[in-house]
Each structure stands twice: as structure tokens, then as C-alpha cells.
Design a protein around this motif. Structure first.
Motif, PDB file in Angstrom:
ATOM      1  N   ILE A 120      73.307  18.769 -20.182  1.00  0.00           N
ATOM      2  CA  ILE A 120      72.651  18.344 -18.938  1.00  0.00           C
ATOM      3  C   ILE A 120      71.256  17.810 -19.236  1.00  0.00           C
ATOM      4  CG2 ILE A 120      71.684  19.177 -16.752  1.00  0.00           C
ATOM      5  CD1 ILE A 120      74.074  21.160 -16.654  1.00  0.00           C
ATOM      6  N   ILE A 121      70.517  18.524 -20.059  1.00  0.00           N
ATOM      7  CA  ILE A 121      69.153  18.104 -20.396  1.00  0.00           C
ATOM      8  C   ILE A 121      69.155  16.754 -21.111  1.00  0.00           C
ATOM      9  CG2 ILE A 121      67.169  18.654 -21.869  1.00  0.00           C
ATOM     10  CD1 ILE A 121      67.645  21.611 -21.184  1.00  0.00           C
ATOM     11  N   SER A 122      70.145  16.543 -21.974  1.00  0.00           N
ATOM     12  CA  SER A 122      70.210  15.280 -22.722  1.00  0.00           C
ATOM     13  C   SER A 122      70.681  14.120 -21.857  1.00  0.00           C
ATOM     14  CB  SER A 122      71.143  15.436 -23.926  1.00  0.00           C
ATOM     15  OG  SER A 122      72.495  15.547 -23.504  1.00  0.00           O
ATOM     16  N   GLY A 123      71.222  14.433 -20.669  1.00  0.00           N
ATOM     17  CA  GLY A 123      71.678  13.381 -19.767  1.00  0.00           C
ATOM     18  C   GLY A 123      73.068  12.861 -20.067  1.00  0.00           C
ATOM     19  N   ASP A 124      73.846  13.617 -20.837  1.00  0.00           N
ATOM     20  CA  ASP A 124      75.204  13.189 -21.196  1.00  0.00           C
ATOM     21  C   ASP A 124      76.187  13.691 -20.130  1.00  0.00           C
ATOM     22  OD1 ASP A 124      77.754  12.803 -22.330  1.00  0.00           O
ATOM     23  OD2 ASP A 124      76.935  12.956 -24.359  1.00  0.00           O
ATOM     24  N   GLU A 125      76.545  12.832 -19.192  1.00  0.00           N
ATOM     25  CA  GLU A 125      77.392  13.230 -18.066  1.00  0.00           C
ATOM     26  C   GLU A 125      78.778  13.691 -18.514  1.00  0.00           C
ATOM     27  OE1 GLU A 125      77.563  10.428 -14.832  1.00  0.00           O
ATOM     28  OE2 GLU A 125      75.569   9.646 -15.319  1.00  0.00           O
ATOM     29  N   ASN A 126      79.389  12.952 -19.421  1.00  0.00           N
ATOM     30  CA  ASN A 126      80.742  13.287 -19.857  1.00  0.00           C
ATOM     31  C   ASN A 126      80.782  14.618 -20.599  1.00  0.00           C
ATOM     32  OD1 ASN A 126      81.831  10.936 -18.753  1.00  0.00           O
ATOM     33  ND2 ASN A 126      81.483   9.762 -20.628  1.00  0.00           N
ATOM     34  N   GLN A 127      79.803  14.822 -21.471  1.00  0.00           N
ATOM     35  CA  GLN A 127      79.743  16.084 -22.203  1.00  0.00           C
ATOM     36  C   GLN A 127      79.458  17.246 -21.257  1.00  0.00           C
ATOM     37  OE1 GLN A 127      80.828  16.584 -25.134  1.00  0.00           O
ATOM     38  NE2 GLN A 127      79.553  15.735 -26.759  1.00  0.00           N
ATOM     39  N   ALA A 128      78.560  17.037 -20.315  1.00  0.00           N
ATOM     40  CA  ALA A 128      78.209  18.103 -19.374  1.00  0.00           C
ATOM     41  C   ALA A 128      79.423  18.534 -18.561  1.00  0.00           C
ATOM     42  CB  ALA A 128      77.085  17.640 -18.451  1.00  0.00           C
ATOM     43  N   SER A 129      80.176  17.575 -18.041  1.00  0.00           N
ATOM     44  CA  SER A 129      81.354  17.925 -17.244  1.00  0.00           C
ATOM     45  C   SER A 129      82.431  18.571 -18.117  1.00  0.00           C
ATOM     46  CB  SER A 129      81.908  16.691 -16.528  1.00  0.00           C
ATOM     47  OG  SER A 129      82.274  15.689 -17.453  1.00  0.00           O
ATOM     48  N   ALA A 130      82.556  18.105 -19.363  1.00  0.00           N
ATOM     49  CA  ALA A 130      83.547  18.691 -20.276  1.00  0.00           C
ATOM     50  C   ALA A 130      83.190  20.134 -20.618  1.00  0.00           C
ATOM     51  CB  ALA A 130      83.643  17.859 -21.551  1.00  0.00           C
ATOM     52  N   TYR A 131      81.910  20.398 -20.863  1.00  0.00           N
ATOM     53  CA  TYR A 131      81.484  21.761 -21.183  1.00  0.00           C
ATOM     54  C   TYR A 131      81.601  22.676 -19.964  1.00  0.00           C
ATOM     55  CZ  TYR A 131      79.681  20.061 -25.666  1.00  0.00           C
ATOM     56  OH  TYR A 131      79.569  19.520 -26.928  1.00  0.00           O
ATOM     57  N   ALA A 132      81.344  22.136 -18.781  1.00  0.00           N
ATOM     58  CA  ALA A 132      81.508  22.933 -17.560  1.00  0.00           C
ATOM     59  C   ALA A 132      82.974  23.335 -17.388  1.00  0.00           C
ATOM     60  CB  ALA A 132      81.030  22.141 -16.346  1.00  0.00           C
ATOM     61  N   ARG A 133      83.857  22.405 -17.659  1.00  0.00           N
ATOM     62  CA  ARG A 133      85.294  22.699 -17.576  1.00  0.00           C
ATOM     63  C   ARG A 133      85.693  23.746 -18.611  1.00  0.00           C
ATOM     64  NH1 ARG A 133      90.250  21.186 -19.678  1.00  0.00           N
ATOM     65  NH2 ARG A 133      91.916  20.897 -18.127  1.00  0.00           N
ATOM     66  N   ALA A 134      85.127  23.638 -19.805  1.00  0.00           N
ATOM     67  CA  ALA A 134      85.482  24.548 -20.899  1.00  0.00           C
ATOM     68  C   ALA A 134      85.038  25.985 -20.637  1.00  0.00           C
ATOM     69  CB  ALA A 134      84.867  24.043 -22.203  1.00  0.00           C
ATOM     70  N   LEU A 135      84.067  26.180 -19.749  1.00  0.00           N
ATOM     71  CA  LEU A 135      83.603  27.534 -19.459  1.00  0.00           C
ATOM     72  C   LEU A 135      84.705  28.398 -18.852  1.00  0.00           C
ATOM     73  CD1 LEU A 135      80.006  27.151 -17.933  1.00  0.00           C
ATOM     74  CD2 LEU A 135      80.616  28.072 -20.170  1.00  0.00           C
ATOM     75  N   LEU A 136      85.466  27.833 -17.929  1.00  0.00           N
ATOM     76  CA  LEU A 136      86.407  28.646 -17.160  1.00  0.00           C
ATOM     77  C   LEU A 136      87.880  28.357 -17.428  1.00  0.00           C
ATOM     78  CD1 LEU A 136      84.590  28.689 -13.693  1.00  0.00           C
ATOM     79  CD2 LEU A 136      84.696  30.521 -15.380  1.00  0.00           C
ATOM     80  N   MET A 137      88.194  27.194 -17.981  1.00  0.00           N
ATOM     81  CA  MET A 137      89.606  26.839 -18.147  1.00  0.00           C
ATOM     82  C   MET A 137      90.393  27.824 -19.015  1.00  0.00           C
ATOM     83  SD  MET A 137      90.706  24.576 -16.207  1.00  0.00           S
ATOM     84  CE  MET A 137      92.324  24.472 -16.983  1.00  0.00           C
ATOM     85  N   PRO A 138      89.836  28.369 -20.101  1.00  0.00           N
ATOM     86  CA  PRO A 138      90.615  29.344 -20.879  1.00  0.00           C
ATOM     87  C   PRO A 138      91.050  30.547 -20.050  1.00  0.00           C
ATOM     88  CG  PRO A 138      88.751  28.568 -22.153  1.00  0.00           C
ATOM     89  CD  PRO A 138      88.558  28.039 -20.763  1.00  0.00           C
ATOM     90  N   THR A 139      90.164  31.034 -19.189  1.00  0.00           N
ATOM     91  CA  THR A 139      90.509  32.175 -18.343  1.00  0.00           C
ATOM     92  C   THR A 139      91.553  31.789 -17.307  1.00  0.00           C
ATOM     93  OG1 THR A 139      88.236  32.941 -18.602  1.00  0.00           O
ATOM     94  CG2 THR A 139      89.563  34.005 -16.900  1.00  0.00           C
ATOM     95  N   ILE A 140      91.395  30.616 -16.713  1.00  0.00           N
ATOM     96  CA  ILE A 140      92.366  30.134 -15.722  1.00  0.00           C
ATOM     97  C   ILE A 140      93.751  30.025 -16.351  1.00  0.00           C
ATOM     98  CG2 ILE A 140      93.009  28.134 -14.305  1.00  0.00           C
ATOM     99  CD1 ILE A 140      89.958  27.654 -13.939  1.00  0.00           C
ATOM    100  N   GLN A 141      93.810  29.489 -17.557  1.00  0.00           N
ATOM    101  CA  GLN A 141      95.094  29.348 -18.247  1.00  0.00           C
ATOM    102  C   GLN A 141      95.696  30.706 -18.589  1.00  0.00           C
ATOM    103  OE1 GLN A 141      93.843  26.804 -21.436  1.00  0.00           O
ATOM    104  NE2 GLN A 141      94.022  24.927 -20.224  1.00  0.00           N
ATOM    105  N   GLN A 142      94.841  31.669 -18.958  1.00  0.00           N
ATOM    106  CA  GLN A 142      95.326  33.021 -19.224  1.00  0.00           C
ATOM    107  C   GLN A 142      95.956  33.635 -17.981  1.00  0.00           C
ATOM    108  OE1 GLN A 142      91.631  34.633 -21.326  1.00  0.00           O
ATOM    109  NE2 GLN A 142      93.236  35.974 -22.094  1.00  0.00           N
ATOM    110  N   LEU A 143      95.289  33.472 -16.848  1.00  0.00           N
ATOM    111  CA  LEU A 143      95.803  34.027 -15.599  1.00  0.00           C
ATOM    112  C   LEU A 143      97.131  33.378 -15.218  1.00  0.00           C
ATOM    113  CD1 LEU A 143      92.468  34.233 -13.582  1.00  0.00           C
ATOM    114  CD2 LEU A 143      93.849  36.167 -14.354  1.00  0.00           C
ATOM    115  N   GLU A 144      97.261  32.091 -15.477  1.00  0.00           N
ATOM    116  CA  GLU A 144      98.521  31.403 -15.188  1.00  0.00           C
ATOM    117  C   GLU A 144      99.646  31.936 -16.068  1.00  0.00           C
ATOM    118  OE1 GLU A 144      97.417  27.343 -15.730  1.00  0.00           O
ATOM    119  OE2 GLU A 144      96.606  27.133 -13.693  1.00  0.00           O
ATOM    120  N   GLN A 145      99.324  32.203 -17.328  1.00  0.00           N
ATOM    121  CA  GLN A 145     100.329  32.758 -18.235  1.00  0.00           C
ATOM    122  C   GLN A 145     100.737  34.164 -17.810  1.00  0.00           C
ATOM    123  OE1 GLN A 145      98.475  32.453 -22.071  1.00  0.00           O
ATOM    124  NE2 GLN A 145      98.766  30.237 -22.223  1.00  0.00           N
ATOM    125  N   LEU A 146      99.755  34.964 -17.387  1.00  0.00           N
ATOM    126  CA  LEU A 146     100.049  36.329 -16.947  1.00  0.00           C
ATOM    127  C   LEU A 146     100.935  36.343 -15.707  1.00  0.00           C
ATOM    128  CD1 LEU A 146      96.541  37.984 -17.438  1.00  0.00           C
ATOM    129  CD2 LEU A 146      98.622  38.486 -18.737  1.00  0.00           C
TER     130      LEU A 146
END
Length: 228
Positions: free
Chosen positions: A199-225
Motif C-alpha cells: 500500500i505504501i509503495s502504491g502497488d495496487e495489484n500487489q496490495a489487493s493480492a496480499y489482502a486476498r492472501a490474508l484470509l483465503m487460506p482460512t476460507i479454503q480450509q473451512l470449505e474443505q471442512l
């Protein structure tokens, strides 16, 4: 034709019935609904119950009581039912919705952050790192919330910030479940550092990708469970 109301929770049932008539377009937007006396006869209940139901729906913005003229339909829906559904949502649905919001918030924050935003993000990130959630869950939640709210503020989108702020205000119980369940992947501090750096560097694509990476592993785990 009468539409009798059940005798239990009369005000709630009356509110529900009035909403149903509005959604079915018995009474359309900006149309005057029947008078209190007519509603008493229509629903087969007392005037006080009708009056209380109208008062609540007026407070919610669904109805508009115009003295000497009548009561008008001003909205088909209100936020109260959405709030109830939100509070009843599963951990999976909650995290999935939060993830969707945070992806776009991070994108806009990377595009629009200013010097003050950057300073706030760096300070709040440092404060978050100092708390172990297993030792003080409530304080950790506050610091984590403050960091994510600062990212939302940096998006400079008032509607998005307000929506996200309310969403987080309902999330304390979910956060406890999230952190205390050792089987669920939890976003660690380095992941938050990476997000803030993008976010500080102003990289929109990286920022949105990292935001997605924060929670997606947990979401996928819950779907598997849920499928096991």
C-alpha cells in the motif's frame, strides 16, 4: 379481506406483515398506506399495536408519517434485516465477505494513500506486532481492527470505510473463533507487513493480492471442512 396476525409477538408480526405487503407491492413506493383504523380492521389487531409497528418502520425509514395527511411508503427494504442476517452468518461467510471488502479497500488505499495515511499505517502496524493474541485477545483485536480501519481510511472512500467499519464492529466473536482454533490458518504479522508495504509503495495489484492472501487460506480450509 382480512389478514389475521398471530397473537404472539404482535408488533414484530405486524412489522413483518406490513413489510410483506410493501414487497408484494400491495402498497408501492411513495403510496399512502391504509389508515390506522383500516389496518386494525385489515389485520384484526389493536390500534396500539398498529401504531407501534408504524413508529418502528418510520424510524427505520420504511414509512413516513405525515401528520394530517397519512403514512407513506418511502423504502422497500431497510438495514435492520440485513444486520440480523449478518449477525447470523457463518464464520466462512463472514470471512469471505471480509476478504472481498479488504481486496478493494487495499487497492484503493494503494492508489490514494497520502503522507498522513502512511505514517498512521506504520505506527499501527508496529503496535499490532507488540501484542500476542494468545495472551491478550481483546487488545490484539483492537490493534488489528485499528490497522485494518486505517487501511480503509486510506482508501478515501467514505461509503466503503463506513461499511467496513460496521462490518468489523460485529466481528469480535468471529475473531476469537478464528484465533483460538489452532487448526485454522491465521494471517501472521509478516503477512500484514507485506500488505502495508504494498500500500505504501502504491502497488495496487500487489496490495489487493496480499489482502486476498490474508484470509483465503482460512476460507479454503473451512470449505474443505464443510465437505468432510
Amino acid at each position: 379481506m382480512q389478514y389475521p396476525i398471530k397473537k404472539n409477538s404482535l408488533v414484530d408480526e405486524t412489522i413483518r406483515t406490513i413489510r410483506q405487503h410493501i414487497r408484494q407491492q400491495t402498497w408501492t413506493l411513495n403510496e399512502r398506506i391504509p389508515s390506522e383504523a383500516e389496518l386494525v380492521e385489515l389485520f384484526g389487531i389493536g390500534r396500539n399495536t398498529i401504531r407501534e409497528a408504524i413508529k418502528i418502520l418510520a424510524y427505520l425509514g420504511v414509512l413516513d408519517v405525515c401528520q394530517g395527511d397519512g403514512t407513506y411508503v418511502r423504502a422497500v427494504d431497510d438495514f435492520s434485516e440485513s444486520i440480523v442476517l449478518l449477525n447470523r452468518a457463518s464464520l466462512h461467510d463472514h470471512l469471505e465477505t471480509r476478504c472481498l471488502l479488504e481486496i478493494e479497500i487495499a487497492r484503493f488505499a494503494a492508489r490514494r494513500r497520502n503522507a498522513e495515511d502512511i505514517q498512521n499505517l506504520q505506527a499501527l502496524l508496529a503496535l499490532r506486532e507488540k501484542i500476542n493474541p494468545l495472551e491478550d485477545l481483546e487488545e490484539f483485536w483492537i490493534r488489528d481492527r485499528d490497522l485494518h480501519l486505517a487501511i480503509a481510511i486510506a482508501s478515501h472512500n467514505q461509503a466503503l470505510h463506513a461499511t467496513y467499519r460496521y462490518f468489523l464492529s460485529t466481528s469480535y466473536e468471529y475473531t476469537k473463533l478464528f484465533i483460538q482454533d489452532e487448526d485454522l490458518a491465521e494471517p501472521d504479522h509478516p503477512a500484514h507487513e507485506t500488505l502495508v508495504a504494498a500500500i505504501i509503495s502504491g502497488d495496487e495489484n500487489q496490495a489487493s493480492a496480499y489482502a486476498r492472501a490474508l484470509l483465503m487460506p482460512t476460507i479454503q480450509q473451512l470449505e474443505q471442512l464443510s465437505t468432510t
